[in-house]
Design an enzyme around this catalytic site. Sequence first.
Site, PDB file in Angstrom:
ATOM      1  N   CYS A  14       0.873  -1.173   0.000  1.00 42.03           N
ATOM      2  CA  CYS A  14       0.000   0.000   0.000  1.00 42.03           C
ATOM      3  C   CYS A  14       0.912   1.225   0.000  1.00 42.03           C
ATOM      4  CB  CYS A  14      -1.002  -0.007   1.147  1.00 42.03           C
ATOM      5  SG  CYS A  14      -0.331   0.135   2.799  1.00 42.03           S
ATOM      6  N   CYS A  88      -2.374   1.437  -4.073  1.00 45.24           N
ATOM      7  CA  CYS A  88      -1.155   2.154  -4.470  1.00 45.24           C
ATOM      8  C   CYS A  88      -1.187   2.570  -5.932  1.00 45.24           C
ATOM      9  CB  CYS A  88       0.100   1.365  -4.125  1.00 45.24           C
ATOM     10  SG  CYS A  88       0.313  -0.184  -4.971  1.00 45.24           S
ATOM     11  N   CYS A  92       2.914   0.797  -8.143  1.00 45.20           N
ATOM     12  CA  CYS A  92       3.401  -0.564  -7.890  1.00 45.20           C
ATOM     13  C   CYS A  92       3.976  -1.150  -9.169  1.00 45.20           C
ATOM     14  CB  CYS A  92       2.271  -1.459  -7.396  1.00 45.20           C
ATOM     15  SG  CYS A  92       1.617  -0.949  -5.809  1.00 45.20           S
TER      16      CYS A  92
END
Length: 138
Positions: A14, A88, A92
Amino acid sequence: MTEAAAKPSVLFVCVHNAGRSQMAAAYLRTLAEDRIVVRSAGSAPAEQVNPAAVEAMAEEGIDMSAEQPKVLTTDAVRESDVVITMGCGDTCPIYPGKRYEDWELEDPAGQGVDAVRPIRDEIKARIQSLIADLLPSA
């Protein structure tokens, strides 16, 4: 093949690595009883783990008080079989051949323990399903 190589590995990601990913990692470590390699990280880690998340997990008998947010590295992604993102977005990294899941969960940042409990409980249910999927003989 070493014993560690035989274990499935999961990375929770996250933004701040202070709430959702920390709770998910703590549940997986506890409920899978070391049968799964667990990692967590954030694309922009916070200074500390969310105190309300620590308190909510303590109610479940899981101590997260010593955990620290960690920065997401490409090595952590590369070394994980399953990558679970939690809000996120595009930060990512994606690697072909990985199993990806995006868990849409409310962000506990800035919320009190009463607001964090339902998020914690949803994470626990998802972790139990993940364990059943990764360790079908369990």
